[in-house]
Design an enzyme around this catalytic site. Structure first.
Site, PDB file in Angstrom:
ATOM      1  N   ASP A   1       0.858  -1.191   0.000  1.00  0.00           N
ATOM      2  CA  ASP A   1       0.000   0.000   0.000  1.00  0.00           C
ATOM      3  C   ASP A   1       0.896   1.245   0.000  1.00  0.00           C
ATOM      4  OD1 ASP A   1      -2.997   0.801   0.515  1.00  0.00           O
ATOM      5  OD2 ASP A   1      -1.765   2.134   1.767  1.00  0.00           O
TER       6      ASP A   1
ATOM      7  N   ASN B   1      -2.420  13.114  -2.505  1.00  0.00           N
ATOM      8  CA  ASN B   1      -3.446  13.627  -3.420  1.00  0.00           C
ATOM      9  C   ASN B   1      -3.937  14.993  -2.973  1.00  0.00           C
ATOM     10  OD1 ASN B   1      -3.555  11.614  -5.354  1.00  0.00           O
ATOM     11  ND2 ASN B   1      -5.027  10.358  -4.215  1.00  0.00           N
TER      12      ASN B   1
ATOM     13  N   ASP C   1      -2.268   9.973  -9.717  1.00  0.00           N
ATOM     14  CA  ASP C   1      -2.358   8.920 -10.745  1.00  0.00           C
ATOM     15  C   ASP C   1      -0.994   8.631 -11.346  1.00  0.00           C
ATOM     16  OD1 ASP C   1      -5.059   8.793 -10.293  1.00  0.00           O
ATOM     17  OD2 ASP C   1      -5.629  10.006 -12.048  1.00  0.00           O
TER      18      ASP C   1
ATOM     19  N   GLU D   1      -4.899   2.625  -3.958  1.00  0.00           N
ATOM     20  CA  GLU D   1      -3.460   2.716  -3.945  1.00  0.00           C
ATOM     21  C   GLU D   1      -2.820   1.408  -3.480  1.00  0.00           C
ATOM     22  OE1 GLU D   1      -4.866   4.141   0.109  1.00  0.00           O
ATOM     23  OE2 GLU D   1      -5.520   4.299  -1.964  1.00  0.00           O
TER      24      GLU D   1
END
Length: 611
Positions: free
Chosen positions: A480, A488, A497, A524
């Site tokens: 992860d 973000n 992204d 993610e």
């Protein structure tokens, strides 16, 4: 030839040459006579109205008797009774035993009286194929009687013959010594056994071909050969002797029905074999078809007990049928050079010559012997074999033509394929590319290019099943991205992204086997499924190397305590020979280890090996 055969069978006395009145002929018997033809020494007289008994016939004036002179005796078509006589004198000094064989199994009514010189009866027998088989003196297919002739004496053999309804059968009377008669019967049985065995072999072979190929022509030919086989068994008396000895009426009806079926099956076979519907004129084809179908008319008189009428109608219609088929064969051979026509012509000629010689023997123009007595069997066997060879040749020809046509069609197809190949190949390439894109879209993550969650679930289940069946090792790693939400929020979703794409690429570049894959299983979250054969510590180092490869990307992350984008990893290793594990169990174990790595401060690998 058809007219000759019909005339020879129907005209009374047609076989007698120079039949003149005279005294009874005496035949002297000696010890060295194994076989003696009695026909040339016999006399006959007609009994119009069937009024005479044995004593009246014996006492008839010499002028009423006519010498036969031929080995075969034929009274033709006549409703009268016929008497024959011959005098036998025992020229030895001891009693003699002889077998009188009439050479026919189809005589309707036969009364044999053996009379002394004073007219008293020494022996007698009443038989014929209108009586049960047990009425015969000897257990053989023909009508035969054992004679006992005292030493030095003479006896007169007086025979009364009468047909059921006018059609008299041909007889060839012979006198045998007992040992010679036994040898004759054995040799005859062997010869007929070979003949019937040959026909039965041809019959079974064509039945097998019909059953395996379902081609009608084999079935029709099998029916024709079967009818010929049955006709031979009935005509020669074997069917009456062994199959239905107590059914004389059925025996006579069966012969007439079989002859009609024989003509019908022959016509059907030749029309099919020669393809008369297309090879000759419509008029010739119709004539053959009608004359063949008309043979069915011959069956009804047989069941009405009209044997002579059955024979006459059968012979007349059969002659028309044979002449029509002969004309067709002639056209095919002469005008069209047909190979099938040549086979049919050879078969017809063989049988016709054999039949002609046989009836010439009956008429006295050809000597009677073992060969001429069985010419019909020899000719019919040769005909059956020639037609079988012709049928086989036709099948081979059709097979060759079919193969040639298939080759031509294949060549045309190849040329067409060559012309269309460029179009097909280009369209195929386009379709393959489209299919590949569709397949990739179905199993890959659009953003990162890694495999998607659907493919992960499928591959994980397959790895667990393989481990269960074969105890193979495997490794599952869940990872992860640390503090990804904060990334973000600070840098924006497009930047996030891009981070996911770079991480997926870095992970895939570390893979060493085609069976190892990287999956994006969540926002993610990624998974790595490894097909391993190394010890657990080496697998752990490999996964740690993958963690380092992400760190080496040096993606700045000011919201992370490390100052760069990092990942946390949970690794579960399945050892070889370990206990079976379900896919859900493996996923839960790796997820728990990933949670521990996060709790322990992130940016690390926590692993566990399952036995």
């Amino acid at each position: 030839m058809c007219v000759l055969l019909l005339a020879g069978a129907l005209l009374p006395g047609f076989s007698a040459r120079a039949a003149t009145p005279g005294q009874a002929i005496e035949v002297v018997l000696t010890d060295d006579q194994a076989e003696l033809q009695l026909g040339p020494s016999m006399q006959s007289r007609e009994d119009v109205g069937s009024r005479l008994d044995a004593m009246a016939a014996w006492a008839s004036p010499a002028g009423d008797w006519h010498r036969q002179r031929n080995a075969s005796i034929n009274f033709g078509f006549s409703t009268s009774a016929w008497w024959t006589r011959v005098t036998l004198r025992n020229g030895t000094g001891q009693d003699l035993e002889r077998i009188l064989d009439l050479g026919s199994s189809l005589l309707d009514h036969v009364d044999i009286h053996v009379l002394r010189s004073d007219g008293t009866q020494l022996q007698g027998m009443s038989s014929g194929d209108r009586l049960p088989f047990a009425s015969r003196g000897e257990n053989v297919r023909t009508i035969a009687m054992r004679l006992h002739i005292p030493a030095g004496q003479q006896v007169t053999v007086l025979m009364r013959l009468q047909s059921h309804d006018g059609l008299n059968e041909i007889i060839t009377p012979r006198l045998y010594a007992p040992e010679a008669f036994t040898a004759h019967v054995q040799l005859e049985t062997l010869a007929f056994g070979i003949y019937y065995g040959l026909l039965a072999t041809v019959l079974l072979y064509n039945l097998f071909l019909y059953a395996s190929t379902r081609q009608t022509i084999f079935g029709i030919y099998a029916a024709y050969v079967g009818c010929f086989l049955l006709w031979g068994l009935v005509f020669r008396g074997y069917a009456f002797q062994y199959w239905w000895p107590d059914s004389p009426d059925f025996n006579n009806q069966a012969l007439a029905v079989i002859v009609s079926a024989l003509y019908m099956s022959l016509g059907l076979f030749l029309m099919k074999y020669l393809d008369t519907a297309h090879s000759v004129s419509r008029r010739m084809h119709r004539f053959a078809a009608i004359s063949t179908a008309a043979q069915g008319l011959c069956i009804l008189p047989a069941f009405l007990n009209l044997y002579a009428a059955t024979f006459i109608i059968n012979s007349a219609i059969g002659s028309l049928e044979i002449m029509g088929l002969t004309a067709i064969i002639t056209v095919l051979v002469v005008k069209k050079k047909s190979k099938a026509g040549r086979y049919a012509a050879g078969a017809f000629t063989t049988l016709s010559v054999a039949a002609l010689l046989y009836y010439l023997r009956v008429l006295g123009f050809v000597p009677a012997n073992a060969l001429t007595d069985n010419l019909l069997q020899i000719g019919s066997a040769a005909e059956a074999l020639l037609l079988a060879f012709g049928l086989a040749d036709q099948m081979n020809t059709l097979k060759t033509e079919k193969l040639h046509a298939e080759r031509q069609a294949l060549a045309a197809q190849t040329a067409l394929n060559t012309q269309l190949e460029s179009l097909v190949s280009s369209r195929t390439a386009e379709l393959e590319m489209a299919n590949e894109r569709l397949a990739n879209l179905a199993i890959t993550d659009e953003l990162t290019g890694a495999y998607n969650r659907r493919q992960f679930n499928k591959d994980l289940a397959a790895a667990a099943a393989l481990h269960t069946r074969h105890q193979t090792p495997a490794a599952l790693c869940l990872l992860d991205v640390d503090h990804f939400k904060a990334y973000n929020d600070r840098y924006g979703h497009p930047a996030g992204d891009e981070v996911l794409r770079q991480i997926a690429t870095a992970l895939r570049q570390q893979l060493q086997r085609a069976s190892d894959h990287v999956y994006r299983v969540g926002g993610e979250e990624f998974a790595i499924l490894l097909d391993i054969n190394e010890p657990p510590d080496k697998v752990e180092r490999f996964i740690t190397q993958m963690l380092t490869s992400v760190q080496s990307l040096s993606i700045v992350h000011e919201g992370s305590p490390f100052g760069f984008v990092s990942v946390s990893m949970g690794l579960v290793i399945l050892k070889a020979q370990g206990a079976p594990r379900a896919a859900s169990e493996l996923y839960s174990a790796a997820d728990a280890l990933l949670y521990q790595a996060k709790q322990a401060g992130r940016h690390q690998v926590i692993s566990k090996t399952l036995d």
